[in-house]
Design a protein around this motif. Structure first.
Motif, PDB file in Angstrom:
ATOM      1  N   SER A  74       0.837  -1.193   0.000  1.00 52.05           N
ATOM      2  CA  SER A  74       0.000   0.000   0.000  1.00 52.05           C
ATOM      3  C   SER A  74       0.874   1.245   0.000  1.00 52.05           C
ATOM      4  N   ALA A  75       0.249   2.381  -0.255  1.00 52.58           N
ATOM      5  CA  ALA A  75       0.983   3.632  -0.390  1.00 52.58           C
ATOM      6  C   ALA A  75       1.667   4.020   0.913  1.00 52.58           C
ATOM      7  N   ASP A  76       2.790   4.680   0.774  1.00 56.16           N
ATOM      8  CA  ASP A  76       3.561   5.208   1.886  1.00 56.16           C
ATOM      9  C   ASP A  76       2.705   6.189   2.685  1.00 56.16           C
ATOM     10  N   SER A  77       2.744   6.102   4.015  1.00 53.63           N
ATOM     11  CA  SER A  77       1.915   6.958   4.873  1.00 53.63           C
ATOM     12  C   SER A  77       2.192   8.438   4.649  1.00 53.63           C
ATOM     13  N   ALA A  78       3.455   8.804   4.460  1.00 48.20           N
ATOM     14  CA  ALA A  78       3.791  10.215   4.232  1.00 48.20           C
ATOM     15  C   ALA A  78       3.144  10.723   2.949  1.00 48.20           C
ATOM     16  N   THR A  79       3.141   9.894   1.916  1.00 42.31           N
ATOM     17  CA  THR A  79       2.521  10.269   0.644  1.00 42.31           C
ATOM     18  C   THR A  79       1.017  10.454   0.818  1.00 42.31           C
ATOM     19  N   VAL A  80       0.392   9.527   1.543  1.00 43.27           N
ATOM     20  CA  VAL A  80      -1.051   9.606   1.783  1.00 43.27           C
ATOM     21  C   VAL A  80      -1.375  10.853   2.594  1.00 43.27           C
ATOM     22  N   ARG A  81      -0.579  11.145   3.624  1.00 45.09           N
ATOM     23  CA  ARG A  81      -0.806  12.339   4.447  1.00 45.09           C
ATOM     24  C   ARG A  81      -0.738  13.611   3.613  1.00 45.09           C
ATOM     25  N   GLU A  82       0.279  13.713   2.782  1.00 43.29           N
ATOM     26  CA  GLU A  82       0.444  14.911   1.947  1.00 43.29           C
ATOM     27  C   GLU A  82      -0.757  15.077   1.015  1.00 43.29           C
ATOM     28  N   ARG A  94       1.751  12.217  12.816  1.00 44.26           N
ATOM     29  CA  ARG A  94       2.299  10.924  13.214  1.00 44.26           C
ATOM     30  C   ARG A  94       1.172   9.940  13.472  1.00 44.26           C
ATOM     31  N   GLY A  95       1.531   8.679  13.588  1.00 44.77           N
ATOM     32  CA  GLY A  95       0.550   7.641  13.887  1.00 44.77           C
ATOM     33  C   GLY A  95      -0.070   7.063  12.622  1.00 44.77           C
ATOM     34  N   ARG A  96      -1.055   6.243  12.819  1.00 50.61           N
ATOM     35  CA  ARG A  96      -1.728   5.547  11.728  1.00 50.61           C
ATOM     36  C   ARG A  96      -2.614   6.506  10.953  1.00 50.61           C
ATOM     37  N   VAL A  97      -2.562   6.395   9.637  1.00 53.06           N
ATOM     38  CA  VAL A  97      -3.455   7.173   8.780  1.00 53.06           C
ATOM     39  C   VAL A  97      -4.837   6.530   8.875  1.00 53.06           C
ATOM     40  N   PRO A  98      -5.897   7.336   9.144  1.00 51.71           N
ATOM     41  CA  PRO A  98      -7.238   6.757   9.262  1.00 51.71           C
ATOM     42  C   PRO A  98      -7.629   5.960   8.011  1.00 51.71           C
ATOM     43  N   ALA A  99      -8.360   4.886   8.229  1.00 50.39           N
ATOM     44  CA  ALA A  99      -8.739   3.988   7.136  1.00 50.39           C
ATOM     45  C   ALA A  99      -9.537   4.710   6.056  1.00 50.39           C
ATOM     46  N   ASN A 100     -10.429   5.641   6.459  1.00 53.33           N
ATOM     47  CA  ASN A 100     -11.240   6.331   5.448  1.00 53.33           C
ATOM     48  C   ASN A 100     -10.366   7.240   4.567  1.00 53.33           C
ATOM     49  N   VAL A 101      -9.311   7.814   5.149  1.00 52.28           N
ATOM     50  CA  VAL A 101      -8.405   8.662   4.369  1.00 52.28           C
ATOM     51  C   VAL A 101      -7.609   7.794   3.386  1.00 52.28           C
ATOM     52  N   ARG A 102      -7.087   6.682   3.874  1.00 46.65           N
ATOM     53  CA  ARG A 102      -6.319   5.787   2.994  1.00 46.65           C
ATOM     54  C   ARG A 102      -7.204   5.240   1.877  1.00 46.65           C
ATOM     55  N   ALA A 103      -8.446   4.889   2.203  1.00 51.43           N
ATOM     56  CA  ALA A 103      -9.378   4.376   1.188  1.00 51.43           C
ATOM     57  C   ALA A 103      -9.661   5.446   0.136  1.00 51.43           C
ATOM     58  N   SER A 104      -9.836   6.695   0.568  1.00 53.47           N
ATOM     59  CA  SER A 104     -10.066   7.789  -0.384  1.00 53.47           C
ATOM     60  C   SER A 104      -8.858   7.986  -1.289  1.00 53.47           C
ATOM     61  N   GLU A 106      -6.585   5.696  -2.118  1.00 51.27           N
ATOM     62  CA  GLU A 106      -6.491   4.566  -3.041  1.00 51.27           C
ATOM     63  C   GLU A 106      -7.555   4.645  -4.132  1.00 51.27           C
ATOM     64  N   LYS A 107      -8.748   5.083  -3.769  1.00 51.30           N
ATOM     65  CA  LYS A 107      -9.835   5.235  -4.748  1.00 51.30           C
ATOM     66  C   LYS A 107      -9.462   6.305  -5.769  1.00 51.30           C
ATOM     67  N   ALA A 108      -8.939   7.440  -5.310  1.00 53.89           N
ATOM     68  CA  ALA A 108      -8.552   8.529  -6.205  1.00 53.89           C
ATOM     69  C   ALA A 108      -7.429   8.113  -7.140  1.00 53.89           C
ATOM     70  N   HIS A 109      -6.508   7.345  -6.651  1.00 58.10           N
ATOM     71  CA  HIS A 109      -5.382   6.944  -7.490  1.00 58.10           C
ATOM     72  C   HIS A 109      -5.696   5.741  -8.370  1.00 58.10           C
ATOM     73  N   ALA A 110      -6.718   4.977  -8.020  1.00 53.69           N
ATOM     74  CA  ALA A 110      -7.137   3.861  -8.870  1.00 53.69           C
ATOM     75  C   ALA A 110      -7.752   4.389 -10.157  1.00 53.69           C
ATOM     76  N   LYS A 111      -8.439   5.519 -10.081  1.00 49.77           N
ATOM     77  CA  LYS A 111      -9.058   6.117 -11.245  1.00 49.77           C
ATOM     78  C   LYS A 111      -8.012   6.586 -12.239  1.00 49.77           C
ATOM     79  N   LYS A 112      -6.860   7.036 -11.737  1.00 41.40           N
ATOM     80  CA  LYS A 112      -5.807   7.555 -12.604  1.00 41.40           C
ATOM     81  C   LYS A 112      -5.071   6.460 -13.348  1.00 41.40           C
ATOM     82  N   ASN A 113      -5.072   5.251 -12.791  1.00 41.69           N
ATOM     83  CA  ASN A 113      -4.303   4.164 -13.393  1.00 41.69           C
ATOM     84  C   ASN A 113      -5.090   3.364 -14.338  1.00 41.69           C
TER      85      ASN A 113
END
Length: 113
Positions: A74-82, A94-104, A106-113
């Protein structure tokens, strides 16, 4: 100048040097131990403990490597945070990136690929 370093393992029970000496880790009463044993002594230890091992319950994670592998795909946490900050999400530094943020993300980047 060339240098050759050799590590020689010695059986902790017999004091014998051998190519088949390996480190064995085990735990009893919440304490962890390790001992260097040749193949013969390793077999003796295994045979002695086998009835107890068969009757015991396993503790801890059964597949830590699978979890690491999944996390690394899965994507690097720093990349997802930015990305999340640019999209208006509130995320901690710091800490875990919330699941809803990570899902958003991944969804946004799935459309680009």
């Amino acid at each position: 100048m060339a240098k050759q370093v050799r590590t020689i393992y010695i059986d902790d029970l017999t004091g014998d040097q051998s190519d088949d000496v390996k480190t064995v880790r085990f735990g009893v009463d919440g304490r962890e131990y390790e001992i260097d044993l040749n193949a013969e002594n390793h077999d003796k230890l295994t045979n002695l403990l086998n009835p107890y091992i068969l009757a015991a319950r396993r503790r801890g994670r059964s597949a830590p490597t699978a979890r690491k592998a999944a996390a690394s795909t899965s994507a690097d946490s720093a990349t997802v945070r930015e990305w999340a900050k640019q999209q208006g999400f509130e995320v901690s530094e710091r800490g875990r990136v919330p699941a809803n943020v990570r899902a958003s993300y991944e969804k946004a980047h799935a459309k680009k690929n």
